[in-house]
Design a protein around this motif. Structure first.
Motif, PDB file in Angstrom:
ATOM      1  N   TYR A   1       2.719  19.548  -8.791  1.00  0.00           N
ATOM      2  CA  TYR A   1       2.057  18.339  -9.266  1.00  0.00           C
ATOM      3  C   TYR A   1       3.081  17.381  -9.876  1.00  0.00           C
ATOM      4  N   ASP A   2       2.900  16.101  -9.646  1.00  0.00           N
ATOM      5  CA  ASP A   2       3.792  15.073 -10.183  1.00  0.00           C
ATOM      6  C   ASP A   2       3.332  14.702 -11.586  1.00  0.00           C
ATOM      7  N   HIS A   3       4.133  15.048 -12.593  1.00  0.00           N
ATOM      8  CA  HIS A   3       3.730  14.806 -13.979  1.00  0.00           C
ATOM      9  C   HIS A   3       3.679  13.321 -14.326  1.00  0.00           C
ATOM     10  N   SER A   4       4.305  12.476 -13.509  1.00  0.00           N
ATOM     11  CA  SER A   4       4.279  11.032 -13.788  1.00  0.00           C
ATOM     12  C   SER A   4       3.098  10.337 -13.107  1.00  0.00           C
ATOM     13  N   SER A   5       2.327  11.101 -12.313  1.00  0.00           N
ATOM     14  CA  SER A   5       1.211  10.509 -11.571  1.00  0.00           C
ATOM     15  C   SER A   5      -0.059  10.531 -12.410  1.00  0.00           C
ATOM     16  N   PHE A   6      -0.872   9.465 -12.271  1.00  0.00           N
ATOM     17  CA  PHE A   6      -2.160   9.408 -12.946  1.00  0.00           C
ATOM     18  C   PHE A   6      -3.285   9.887 -12.024  1.00  0.00           C
ATOM     19  N   GLY A   7      -2.943  10.234 -10.788  1.00  0.00           N
ATOM     20  CA  GLY A   7      -3.903  10.806  -9.851  1.00  0.00           C
ATOM     21  C   GLY A   7      -3.287  12.035  -9.224  1.00  0.00           C
ATOM     22  N   GLU A   8      -2.939  12.998 -10.099  1.00  0.00           N
ATOM     23  CA  GLU A   8      -2.106  14.120  -9.673  1.00  0.00           C
ATOM     24  C   GLU A   8      -2.739  14.970  -8.566  1.00  0.00           C
ATOM     25  N   ASP A   9      -4.061  15.087  -8.532  1.00  0.00           N
ATOM     26  CA  ASP A   9      -4.686  15.915  -7.509  1.00  0.00           C
ATOM     27  C   ASP A   9      -4.531  15.287  -6.120  1.00  0.00           C
ATOM     28  N   MET A  10      -4.806  13.983  -5.997  1.00  0.00           N
ATOM     29  CA  MET A  10      -4.665  13.309  -4.710  1.00  0.00           C
ATOM     30  C   MET A  10      -3.193  13.199  -4.317  1.00  0.00           C
ATOM     31  N   GLU A  11      -2.333  13.011  -5.293  1.00  0.00           N
ATOM     32  CA  GLU A  11      -0.907  12.876  -5.019  1.00  0.00           C
ATOM     33  C   GLU A  11      -0.337  14.175  -4.467  1.00  0.00           C
ATOM     34  N   LEU A  12      -0.760  15.325  -5.036  1.00  0.00           N
ATOM     35  CA  LEU A  12      -0.293  16.613  -4.534  1.00  0.00           C
ATOM     36  C   LEU A  12      -0.762  16.833  -3.100  1.00  0.00           C
ATOM     37  N   MET A  13      -2.029  16.524  -2.817  1.00  0.00           N
ATOM     38  CA  MET A  13      -2.537  16.719  -1.466  1.00  0.00           C
ATOM     39  C   MET A  13      -1.760  15.867  -0.468  1.00  0.00           C
ATOM     40  N   THR A  14      -1.434  14.639  -0.858  1.00  0.00           N
ATOM     41  CA  THR A  14      -0.677  13.758   0.031  1.00  0.00           C
ATOM     42  C   THR A  14       0.691  14.352   0.334  1.00  0.00           C
ATOM     43  N   ARG A  15       1.373  14.862  -0.690  1.00  0.00           N
ATOM     44  CA  ARG A  15       2.697  15.440  -0.461  1.00  0.00           C
ATOM     45  C   ARG A  15       2.627  16.746   0.313  1.00  0.00           C
ATOM     46  N   MET A  16       1.575  17.541   0.097  1.00  0.00           N
ATOM     47  CA  MET A  16       1.419  18.774   0.869  1.00  0.00           C
ATOM     48  C   MET A  16       1.202  18.461   2.353  1.00  0.00           C
ATOM     49  N   CYS A  17       0.378  17.450   2.616  1.00  0.00           N
ATOM     50  CA  CYS A  17       0.161  17.044   4.016  1.00  0.00           C
ATOM     51  C   CYS A  17       1.444  16.488   4.621  1.00  0.00           C
ATOM     52  N   ARG A  18       2.167  15.714   3.816  1.00  0.00           N
ATOM     53  CA  ARG A  18       3.427  15.137   4.290  1.00  0.00           C
ATOM     54  C   ARG A  18       4.434  16.239   4.605  1.00  0.00           C
ATOM     55  N   TYR A  19       4.508  17.224   3.737  1.00  0.00           N
ATOM     56  CA  TYR A  19       5.423  18.357   3.955  1.00  0.00           C
ATOM     57  C   TYR A  19       5.032  19.121   5.218  1.00  0.00           C
ATOM     58  N   ALA A  20       3.733  19.346   5.404  1.00  0.00           N
ATOM     59  CA  ALA A  20       3.267  20.074   6.582  1.00  0.00           C
ATOM     60  C   ALA A  20       3.636  19.336   7.868  1.00  0.00           C
ATOM     61  N   HIS A  21       3.465  18.012   7.874  1.00  0.00           N
ATOM     62  CA  HIS A  21       3.834  17.232   9.054  1.00  0.00           C
ATOM     63  C   HIS A  21       5.346  17.266   9.292  1.00  0.00           C
ATOM     64  N   ASP A  22       6.110  17.108   8.219  1.00  0.00           N
ATOM     65  CA  ASP A  22       7.573  17.089   8.362  1.00  0.00           C
ATOM     66  C   ASP A  22       8.112  18.417   8.866  1.00  0.00           C
ATOM     67  N   ASN A  23       7.385  19.504   8.568  1.00  0.00           N
ATOM     68  CA  ASN A  23       7.861  20.835   8.961  1.00  0.00           C
ATOM     69  C   ASN A  23       7.027  21.447  10.093  1.00  0.00           C
ATOM     70  N   LYS A  24       6.300  20.587  10.812  1.00  0.00           N
ATOM     71  CA  LYS A  24       5.560  20.996  12.019  1.00  0.00           C
ATOM     72  C   LYS A  24       4.565  22.121  11.741  1.00  0.00           C
ATOM     73  N   ILE A  25       3.918  22.068  10.594  1.00  0.00           N
ATOM     74  CA  ILE A  25       2.895  23.064  10.259  1.00  0.00           C
ATOM     75  C   ILE A  25       1.535  22.517  10.667  1.00  0.00           C
ATOM     76  N   ASP A  26       0.836  23.236  11.517  1.00  0.00           N
ATOM     77  CA  ASP A  26      -0.496  22.824  11.960  1.00  0.00           C
ATOM     78  C   ASP A  26      -1.489  23.213  10.864  1.00  0.00           C
ATOM     79  N   TYR A  27      -1.863  22.262  10.030  1.00  0.00           N
ATOM     80  CA  TYR A  27      -2.615  22.563   8.816  1.00  0.00           C
ATOM     81  C   TYR A  27      -4.053  22.048   8.891  1.00  0.00           C
ATOM     82  N   ALA A  28      -4.855  22.531   7.947  1.00  0.00           N
ATOM     83  CA  ALA A  28      -6.229  22.053   7.806  1.00  0.00           C
ATOM     84  C   ALA A  28      -6.585  22.018   6.324  1.00  0.00           C
ATOM     85  N   ILE A  29      -7.472  21.099   5.965  1.00  0.00           N
ATOM     86  CA  ILE A  29      -8.055  21.042   4.628  1.00  0.00           C
ATOM     87  C   ILE A  29      -9.563  21.153   4.817  1.00  0.00           C
TER      88      ILE A  29
END
Length: 486
Positions: A275-303
């Motif tokens: 979680y980004d401690h400087s973010s005021f929307g930490e839950d949405m921010e984490l999900m965005t970075r997790m999705c970004r990481y999955a795409h960057d590393n070719k992980i076929d993901y689902a939420i």
């Protein structure tokens, strides 16, 4: 000059008309997709699955994380609620984020906590951890309490919990939330049922706890909130979760998992930076970075999202506290859009870049701005006598009727599917709320959103404040009779 202003006026009106039309069509499609998703879930849902999972030694371990800051009013009640969860392998980590009240001391006394040596591995950097406690009573063997220096954010507290987590999946919740006893069983099912994709997060419906009845941390009677502000929030939550997120889950386009309750893949979360401690929307921010990481590393993901209500949270009852909450949420959304704008219409990020991010930008971020400018526009048009009143009134009535209809459908669909309220009188009472929402509640949402955007633009300082909990209504104990007195 008059022709220029007239042309600009027509361009603005046509733009808003197209914008509004797309939004209304989107809501209609989400309602249809939601019904398909809920029906599909109902067909798969089986009590035998839960019983099998509950007794299975192969069930994945889960860590339940709950940060706490000055929650002395409800801390014992809420920890006891977490201890009622039914699951074969889980642990509970309460992170006392430098509380200045007696939250920590209450837990030490109630759960017989003692300081222990623990191999704390700080994979995600946080403010210093001072002490780690575990219970000397075997009845509370699942409980761990981390006492740390205040990090001025929920994110910093949750990251400390992730560092101490033993299992591959963690559930993040708020210590003021009450969870259904089957929450962990329900949240892990999509992870185990998915064959082709890696489920990196699972969410479920949240509801308002105000006016509900609880007994020793267990919800015993769900009621619509009696106070008007929490009741508006109940209606908003039903619409957002039952129609919105269940609609998006059919397309594997869930925009975020609520900070009140969500199950996450710990490895992906840590590799994404936590979680980004400087973010005021930490839950949405984490999900965005997790999705970004999955795409960057070719992980076929689902939420995935679950339509069942598994979590109840205490809603603000005063405009002052509600203002603080929604200003923070809006600021977090603006912060997120700015930090990850490189994903906007970027095909590299698949549905996240081509659907979710544009939707959040146009219909979440810009919506309050467009509504506000629309009000100003109509005021100016009225002053100069240029407004076409018959057309304007027809448009207003249409938008009002459509919003009431969509919300009412969400309430009725939720009740028909799960029957949370005991009587249809309570459902009818809740269905009166959308008629007032357009005039009383929605303007507050717009004002507080604009305030959050202003805070983002000006860099105004803000902290993770105390939400001033009032506690939960306990199920009344039966009065002693002459027979029982003996």
């Amino acid at each position: 000059m008059d022709n220029i202003w007239e042309t600009l006026g027509r361009i603005y009106e046509n733009s808003v008309f197209i914008y509004g039309s797309i939004l209304l069509v989107t809501y209609a499609l989400l309602a249809i997709f939601s019904m398909i998703s809920v029906r599909a879930y109902a067909k798969r849902d089986n009590a035998d699955q839960l019983n099998t999972l509950l007794s299975s030694p192969l069930a994945p371990g889960i860590t339940v994380l709950a940060p706490a800051f000055n929650e002395g009013l409800t801390i014992i009640f809420n920890v006891r609620s977490l201890l009622t969860l039914e699951y074969p392998r889980y642990e509970i980590i309460i992170v006392n984020d430098g509380s200045t009240d007696d939250s920590l001391q209450q837990m030490i006394n109630e759960f017989e906590l003692v300081e222990v040596d623990f191999a704390y591995n700080a994979k995600i950097q946080t403010r210093p951890v001072r002490k780690i406690f575990k219970s000397s009573n075997p009845a509370y063997a699942k409980l761990m309490v981390i006492d740390k220096v205040n990090g001025k954010s929920k994110a910093d507290a949750v990251n400390a919990g992730i560092n101490a987590a033993s299992y591959a999946h963690f559930v993040c919740t708020d210590v003021d939330c009450i969870l259904d006893k089957n929450t962990l069983l329900e949240l892990i099912k999509p992870v185990m049922q998915e064959e082709k994709k890696r489920v990196i997060a699972t969410g479920a419906t949240l509801r308002i706890a105000n006016s509900c009845e609880f007994d020793q941390g267990v919800m015993t009677r769900m009621r619509p909130p009696r106070q008007i502000l929490p009741r508006f929030q109940e209606v908003e939550y039903i619409r957002a979760f039952v129609l919105g997120k269940m609609g998006w889950t059919l397309l594997n386009c869930v925009p975020n998992v609520s900070g009140g309750l969500g199950l996450f893949d710990k490895e992906i979360a840590i590799r994404s930076g936590g979680y980004d401690h400087s973010s005021f929307g930490e839950d949405m921010e984490l999900m965005t970075r997790m999705c970004r990481y999955a795409h960057d590393n070719k992980i076929d993901y689902a939420i995935r999202y679950i339509p069942k209500t598994l979590c109840w949270t205490e809603a603000p009852v005063t405009v002052k506290i509600f203002n603080r909450q929604r200003t923070r949420w809006a600021r977090g959304l603006a912060q997120l859009m700015y930090a990850h704008f490189g994903m906007f219409f970027n095909p590299k990020y698949g549905r996240m870049g081509m659907i979710i991010f544009p939707y959040n930008f146009f219909f979440e971020l810009l919506a309050p701005i467009i509504e506000f400018t629309g009000i100003i526009y109509y005021i100016v048009m009225t002053i100069f006598g240029l407004i076409n009143w018959p057309t304007a009134l027809i448009l207003l009535i249409f938008v009002y009727t459509y919003s009431v209809m969509i919300t009412t459908i969400a309430i009725l669909w939720d009740q028909l599917s799960f029957k949370y309220y005991r009587t249809w009188k309570e459902v009818a009472f809740l269905c009166t709320t959308p008629f007032m929402e357009f005039f009383l509640y929605h303007p507050l949402i717009v004002i507080f959103a604009l305030r959050g955007y202003w805070y983002f633009l000006t860099g105004k300082k803000s902290t993770w404040g105390n939400m001033q909990r009032r506690g939960f209504q306990q199920t009344p104990k039966p009065a002693a009779t002459a027979a029982t007195a003996k």
